[in-house]
Design a protein around this motif. Sequence first.
Motif, PDB file in Angstrom:
ATOM      1  N   ASN B 193       0.831  -1.207   0.000  1.00 23.00           N
ATOM      2  CA  ASN B 193       0.000   0.000   0.000  1.00 23.00           C
ATOM      3  C   ASN B 193       0.870   1.262   0.000  1.00 23.00           C
ATOM      4  OD1 ASN B 193       0.649   0.700   2.691  1.00 23.00           O
ATOM      5  ND2 ASN B 193      -0.871  -0.751   3.461  1.00 23.00           N
ATOM      6  N   ILE B 194       0.198   2.407  -0.107  1.00 19.71           N
ATOM      7  CA  ILE B 194       0.913   3.683  -0.240  1.00 19.71           C
ATOM      8  C   ILE B 194       1.859   3.916   0.945  1.00 19.71           C
ATOM      9  CG2 ILE B 194       0.596   6.194  -0.443  1.00 19.71           C
ATOM     10  CD1 ILE B 194      -0.472   4.689  -2.850  1.00 19.71           C
ATOM     11  N   ASP B 195       1.359   3.666   2.165  1.00 17.53           N
ATOM     12  CA  ASP B 195       2.184   3.908   3.359  1.00 17.53           C
ATOM     13  C   ASP B 195       3.421   3.018   3.369  1.00 17.53           C
ATOM     14  OD1 ASP B 195       0.460   5.828   4.211  1.00 17.53           O
ATOM     15  OD2 ASP B 195      -0.679   4.511   5.548  1.00 17.53           O
ATOM     16  N   ASP B 196       3.257   1.757   2.954  1.00 16.07           N
ATOM     17  CA  ASP B 196       4.406   0.842   2.891  1.00 16.07           C
ATOM     18  C   ASP B 196       5.487   1.438   1.992  1.00 16.07           C
ATOM     19  OD1 ASP B 196       3.088  -1.055   4.389  1.00 16.07           O
ATOM     20  OD2 ASP B 196       2.421  -2.255   2.671  1.00 16.07           O
ATOM     21  N   ILE B 197       5.077   1.845   0.789  1.00 23.18           N
ATOM     22  CA  ILE B 197       6.045   2.331  -0.205  1.00 23.18           C
ATOM     23  C   ILE B 197       6.733   3.613   0.275  1.00 23.18           C
ATOM     24  CG2 ILE B 197       6.320   3.161  -2.581  1.00 23.18           C
ATOM     25  CD1 ILE B 197       3.826   1.406  -3.258  1.00 23.18           C
ATOM     26  N   LEU B 198       5.936   4.518   0.842  1.00 22.99           N
ATOM     27  CA  LEU B 198       6.518   5.791   1.290  1.00 22.99           C
ATOM     28  C   LEU B 198       7.453   5.582   2.478  1.00 22.99           C
ATOM     29  CD1 LEU B 198       3.504   8.224   0.942  1.00 22.99           C
ATOM     30  CD2 LEU B 198       5.384   7.803  -0.652  1.00 22.99           C
ATOM     31  N   GLU B 199       7.094   4.650   3.352  1.00 23.80           N
ATOM     32  CA  GLU B 199       7.949   4.386   4.507  1.00 23.80           C
ATOM     33  C   GLU B 199       9.277   3.789   4.048  1.00 23.80           C
ATOM     34  OE1 GLU B 199       6.242   1.841   7.558  1.00 23.80           O
ATOM     35  OE2 GLU B 199       8.278   1.579   8.359  1.00 23.80           O
ATOM     36  N   ILE B 200       9.208   2.900   3.066  1.00 30.71           N
ATOM     37  CA  ILE B 200      10.425   2.244   2.588  1.00 30.71           C
ATOM     38  C   ILE B 200      11.316   3.235   1.835  1.00 30.71           C
ATOM     39  CG2 ILE B 200      11.278   0.526   0.942  1.00 30.71           C
ATOM     40  CD1 ILE B 200       8.757  -1.168   1.775  1.00 30.71           C
ATOM     41  N   LEU B 201      10.730   4.040   0.939  1.00 32.48           N
ATOM     42  CA  LEU B 201      11.541   4.915   0.092  1.00 32.48           C
ATOM     43  C   LEU B 201      11.878   6.253   0.759  1.00 32.48           C
ATOM     44  CD1 LEU B 201       9.940   4.324  -3.430  1.00 32.48           C
ATOM     45  CD2 LEU B 201      12.023   3.315  -2.487  1.00 32.48           C
ATOM     46  N   ALA B 202      11.065   6.658   1.733  1.00 34.22           N
ATOM     47  CA  ALA B 202      11.303   7.922   2.462  1.00 34.22           C
ATOM     48  C   ALA B 202      11.458   9.121   1.536  1.00 34.22           C
ATOM     49  CB  ALA B 202      12.509   7.781   3.391  1.00 34.22           C
ATOM     50  N   VAL B 203      10.613   9.186   0.520  1.00 31.40           N
ATOM     51  CA  VAL B 203      10.582  10.325  -0.403  1.00 31.40           C
ATOM     52  C   VAL B 203       9.125  10.768  -0.499  1.00 31.40           C
ATOM     53  CG1 VAL B 203      10.844  10.968  -2.840  1.00 31.40           C
ATOM     54  CG2 VAL B 203      12.604   9.589  -1.752  1.00 31.40           C
TER      55      VAL B 203
END
Lengths: 93, 272
Positions: B193-203
């Motif tokens: 999900n969106i939160d997973d991706i943003l947390e991983i990439l931190a951008v």
Amino acid sequence: MSMNLLNLLRRRTGSAPVARERLQILLAHERGLRSQPDLLGILREEILAVVSRHVVLDPEKVIVRMDRGDAVSTLEVDIEIPNGFEKRLKVAS
Amino acid sequence: MAKVLVVTSGKGGVGKTTSTAALGAALAQRGEKVVVVDFDVGLRNLDLIMGAERRVVFDLINVAQGVAKLSQALIRDKRLESLWLLPASQTRDKDALTDEGVRDIIADLRTKFDWIICDSPAGIERGATLAMRYADEAVVVTNPEVSSVRDADRIIGMLDSKTVKAEQGEQIKKHVLITRYDTSRAARGEMLNIDDILEILAVPLLGIIPESQDVLKASNVGSPVTLNNAGSQPARAYIDAARRLSGETVDMVVPTEQRRGFMDRLLGRRAA
């Protein structure tokens, strides 16, 4: 009965949490390598230099590995020393 | 002041060219003067997505090598006055593009346009590094899928080390654009999900483009999706993303599944 329930619950949660966890572990590792591109290479060369001052060894038999974890990382150095190295040491001294 | 934006991803097939065309058209519709530049030397496709494939005479390499003037190679869009295309060449010579050549062309384009959008080739080789080299900002395109997110992370590392901005000790402004997102599958835990991706990439997030048939329809007819069907979900998401690029604050809309009609359900057709 309880097994069936457990399976049912497990099926409801998809594979995304697994994807997330695998990525987090992998990227933590890869980012570490990126910031110090050849840390292992440097370590290997220097360890090899120090050990071979005292012991005759085959550079091919020196393995340096690093495992990065969340809290601690481990450095594993595996050096294979041929039999009879003590004799050579005595000769050298 | 002109802004140079690179659209990049590492992985192929995630939607760089689609996003370049859609964002370029959306910015041009806002009255900005935009040029989209194809850096995929040898495998050009931006001309096809923009519907200008039969109008290509000169290309990026011709300009870099001084064979043609920049004005001869630029193609003006037939639908939008302020949108231009600089196509890539189809030469197989990988070294045809040089750092100096790209530097001079970008410097020239900066004097003529508000936005210079560089469509990067896939991979982390020369073409990709040249496309990002002179960028002020970057859009990192990723799908909600492990290999795509991993490659995005690698590209983010390169943006922070191999661009001129990074070498000068400045920060290149980075955005993540998530494409082919399926809200219901993410909700069921079948897709990152969106939160997973943003947390991983931190951008920071630039936009969420839903999985949609409208994207393929637009590429079939050679029109950026924001022009082909401006009311469609992916078009609206791209238009919002373009507004954010211009500095506006726009609420992030997580695309929701469109209602399927009775006949569609009966025939098992997939929702857009």
